[in-house]
Design an enzyme around this catalytic site. Structure first.
Site, PDB file in Angstrom:
ATOM      1  CE1 TYR A 119     -27.124  55.626  -2.963  1.00 23.32           C
ATOM      2  CE2 TYR A 119     -29.009  54.220  -3.438  1.00 23.32           C
ATOM      3  CZ  TYR A 119     -28.432  55.228  -2.699  1.00 23.32           C
ATOM      4  OH  TYR A 119     -29.141  55.834  -1.696  1.00 23.32           O
TER       5      TYR A 119
ATOM      6  CB  SER B 217     -30.905  53.315   0.685  1.00 25.50           C
ATOM      7  OG  SER B 217     -31.766  53.162  -0.413  1.00 25.50           O
TER       8      SER B 217
HETATM    9  N1  LIG Z   1     -32.824  60.907  -1.968  1.00 25.65           N
HETATM   10  C1  LIG Z   1     -33.230  59.665  -1.870  1.00 25.65           C
HETATM   11  O1  LIG Z   1     -34.242  59.273  -2.476  1.00 25.65           O
HETATM   12  C2  LIG Z   1     -32.490  58.693  -0.991  1.00 25.65           C
HETATM   13  C3  LIG Z   1     -33.048  57.419  -0.837  1.00 25.65           C
HETATM   14  C4  LIG Z   1     -32.398  56.508  -0.021  1.00 25.65           C
HETATM   15  C5  LIG Z   1     -31.242  56.851   0.635  1.00 25.65           C
HETATM   16  N2  LIG Z   1     -30.707  58.105   0.461  1.00 25.65           N
HETATM   17  C6  LIG Z   1     -29.439  58.378   1.151  1.00 25.65           C
HETATM   18  O2  LIG Z   1     -29.473  59.641   1.774  1.00 25.65           O
HETATM   19  C7  LIG Z   1     -28.138  60.145   1.847  1.00 25.65           C
HETATM   20  C8  LIG Z   1     -28.149  61.577   1.376  1.00 25.65           C
HETATM   21  O3  LIG Z   1     -28.657  61.632   0.066  1.00 25.65           O
HETATM   22  P1  LIG Z   1     -29.531  62.869  -0.416  1.00 25.65           P
HETATM   23  O4  LIG Z   1     -30.738  62.323  -1.032  1.00 25.65           O
HETATM   24  O5  LIG Z   1     -29.645  63.850   0.643  1.00 25.65           O
HETATM   25  O6  LIG Z   1     -28.614  63.367  -1.628  1.00 25.65           O
HETATM   26  P2  LIG Z   1     -27.850  64.754  -1.868  1.00 25.65           P
HETATM   27  O7  LIG Z   1     -28.774  65.882  -1.679  1.00 25.65           O
HETATM   28  O8  LIG Z   1     -27.174  64.581  -3.174  1.00 25.65           O
HETATM   29  O9  LIG Z   1     -26.785  64.770  -0.692  1.00 25.65           O
HETATM   30  C9  LIG Z   1     -25.589  64.052  -0.762  1.00 25.65           C
HETATM   31  C10 LIG Z   1     -24.566  64.756   0.093  1.00 25.65           C
HETATM   32  O10 LIG Z   1     -23.347  64.034   0.020  1.00 25.65           O
HETATM   33  C11 LIG Z   1     -22.286  64.974  -0.227  1.00 25.65           C
HETATM   34  N3  LIG Z   1     -21.205  64.318  -0.939  1.00 25.65           N
HETATM   35  C12 LIG Z   1     -21.212  63.736  -2.153  1.00 25.65           C
HETATM   36  N4  LIG Z   1     -19.989  63.296  -2.466  1.00 25.65           N
HETATM   37  C13 LIG Z   1     -19.189  63.596  -1.425  1.00 25.65           C
HETATM   38  C14 LIG Z   1     -17.802  63.409  -1.153  1.00 25.65           C
HETATM   39  N5  LIG Z   1     -16.991  62.790  -2.020  1.00 25.65           N
HETATM   40  N6  LIG Z   1     -17.314  63.869   0.026  1.00 25.65           N
HETATM   41  C15 LIG Z   1     -18.105  64.505   0.911  1.00 25.65           C
HETATM   42  N7  LIG Z   1     -19.423  64.709   0.712  1.00 25.65           N
HETATM   43  C16 LIG Z   1     -19.951  64.266  -0.450  1.00 25.65           C
HETATM   44  C17 LIG Z   1     -22.940  66.066  -1.057  1.00 25.65           C
HETATM   45  O11 LIG Z   1     -22.290  67.331  -0.917  1.00 25.65           O
HETATM   46  P3  LIG Z   1     -21.102  67.932  -1.787  1.00 25.65           P
HETATM   47  O12 LIG Z   1     -21.416  67.722  -3.219  1.00 25.65           O
HETATM   48  O13 LIG Z   1     -21.101  69.358  -1.357  1.00 25.65           O
HETATM   49  O14 LIG Z   1     -19.869  67.192  -1.353  1.00 25.65           O
HETATM   50  C18 LIG Z   1     -24.301  66.167  -0.366  1.00 25.65           C
HETATM   51  O15 LIG Z   1     -24.193  66.983   0.761  1.00 25.65           O
HETATM   52  C19 LIG Z   1     -27.256  59.229   1.009  1.00 25.65           C
HETATM   53  O16 LIG Z   1     -26.530  58.369   1.854  1.00 25.65           O
HETATM   54  C20 LIG Z   1     -28.264  58.455   0.191  1.00 25.65           C
HETATM   55  O17 LIG Z   1     -27.772  57.186  -0.127  1.00 25.65           O
HETATM   56  C21 LIG Z   1     -31.312  59.032  -0.333  1.00 25.65           C
END
Ligand SMILES: NC(=O)c1ccc[n+]([C@@H]2O[C@H](COP(=O)([O-])OP(=O)(O)OC[C@H]3O[C@@H](n4cnc5c(N)ncnc54)[C@H](OP(=O)(O)O)[C@@H]3O)[C@@H](O)[C@H]2O)c1
Length: 332
Positions: free
Chosen positions: A158, A145
């Site tokens: 986070y 991130s």
């Molecule tokens: N969105 C942003 O603005 C942003 C910015 C910077 C970085 N990121 C990074 O991108 C990555 C994905 O985020 P996203 O934005 O795509 O969010 P998201 O849509 O909430 O996806 C998160 C994923 O992680 C899974 N997850 C959560 N807890 C878990 C657990 N205990 N065990 C296994 N799986 C788990 C969730 O699925 P389940 O609930 O089905 O387990 C979901 O598939 C993360 O590493 C985040 O830090 C996102």
């Protein structure tokens, strides 16, 4: 060699694939001929992804699991090997964030955020690396991130997890030198995923990303780019990416000024929600698929903001240069 030929037949485990970046990255990798093993806690969501991938002609194995449970992680790796006989790429993506002032966050939220978002990456890499070593090749691709380098209020746990994960990835890169195993990182800006639709918050207002927000496909394309040319740290966005990293080096007080005064307000909408635990400990039905409810910021707004920021930085640097010249004259 054509892009598709380079990745055709490779095998990738994608964690956090039930929504957001993980989902879209899986779709984009499958388009390149990568055979997938997708994991997250929500089986139905993963089954929808499998259908989408298979309908488009791809291969996709679903193995649900929790990244905080060692046996689940081992099972994902085992079932992937049983189906495909090898693993070429691990896309470490699963992550959670929890909104609140640090001292008001329940301690279990802080621990869980670090356990999923940081230790989840380490656990998966720990389980996969022995196979990579035996193969003499492999690639650990970490979804980082901009908060792996910077910081935002209300997201202290986070931010800590993301900084730690980047530090770990750097150490791993050094250790794996000469082994044929590569490590890549993608520094993700705010993206239009469901993360903000199921993240827990201590406030009764809907959390939203620090603007600008980008299309999640920007990240998925960066993942494919890293898969094709491993060993890099990819910064896919310009404004909330390359420009911001540069600004942080030359004029760090600009970001601190903005985020300390407006960062809290920026991350909350007036829309009421009551979500004290969100998807932190248990998966929730909300937020499946690549896209969430927060739309990407229109391109013209991003350009205007980038131009404004560049002018500000130019002004600051110009002012500093004049100041330094003046000082030099006085000292002389
Ligand atoms: N969105 C942003 O603005 C942003 C910015 C910077 C970085 N990121 C990074 O991108 C990555 C994905 O985020 P996203 O934005 O795509 O969010 P998201 O849509 O909430 O996806 C998160 C994923 O992680 C899974 N997850 C959560 N807890 C878990 C657990 N205990 N065990 C296994 N799986 C788990 C969730 O699925 P389940 O609930 O089905 O387990 C979901 O598939 C993360 O590493 C985040 O830090 C996102």
């Amino acid at each position: 060699m054509a892009r598709r030929e380079q990745l055709e037949g490779k095998v990738a485990i994608v964690t956090g694939a039930s929504s957001g970046v993980g989902w879209q990255s899986a779709v984009r990798l499958a388009e390149q001929g990568v055979r997938l093993c997708v994991t997250a806690r929500r089986r139905e969501a993963l089954e929808s992804l499998r259908k989408e991938v298979e309908d488009a002609g791809g291969e996709c194995l679903v193995v649900p699991g929790d990244v905080t449970v060692g046996e689940d992680v081992d099972r994902v790796v085992r079932e992937c090997l049983a189906r495909y006989g090898r693993i070429d790429l691990l896309v470490n993506d699963a992550g959670v964030q929890t909104y609140g002032y640090f001292d008001q966050l329940p301690w279990e939220h802080i621990q869980r955020t670090v356990d999923v978002t940081c230790l989840g990456f380490l656990r998966f890499a720990h389980a996969v690396l022995p196979h990579f070593r035996a193969q003499g090749s492999g690639h650990v691709l970490n979804i980082q991130s901009m908060l792996s380098k910077g910081a935002a209020p209300l997201l202290s746990a986070y931010t800590a997890a993301k900084h730690a994960t980047l530090g770990w990835a750097k150490a791993l890169t050094l250790e794996l030198h000469g082994t044929g195993i590569q490590v890549s990182n993608v520094l993700v800006p705010s993206v239009s995923t469901p993360m903000f639709d199921h993240a827990p918050t201590q406030f009764d207002k809907k959390p939203v990303p620090v603007p600008p927000t980008y299309d999640v496909d920007l990240v998925a394309r960066a993942v494919v780019k890293c898969a094709l040319r491993p060993g890099r740290t990819e910064v896919p966005a310009f404004l909330q990416g390359k420009l911001m990293l540069w600004m942080d080096r030359v004029a760090p007080f600009v970001g601190s000024f903005v985020l300390s005064r407006y960062g809290v307000r920026m991350q909350m909408e007036q829309q009421p929600v009551h979500r004290p635990e969100g998807n932190l400990f248990q998966p929730v039905p909300e937020g499946v698929g690549a896209y969430g409810s927060v739309p990407p910021t229109p391109r013209w707004k991003r350009f205007t903001a980038a131009a404004g920021l560049a002018a500000l930085a130019g002004g600051v640097l110009g002012g500093a240069a004049l100041g330094a010249r003046g000082l030099a004259r006085v000292v002389r």
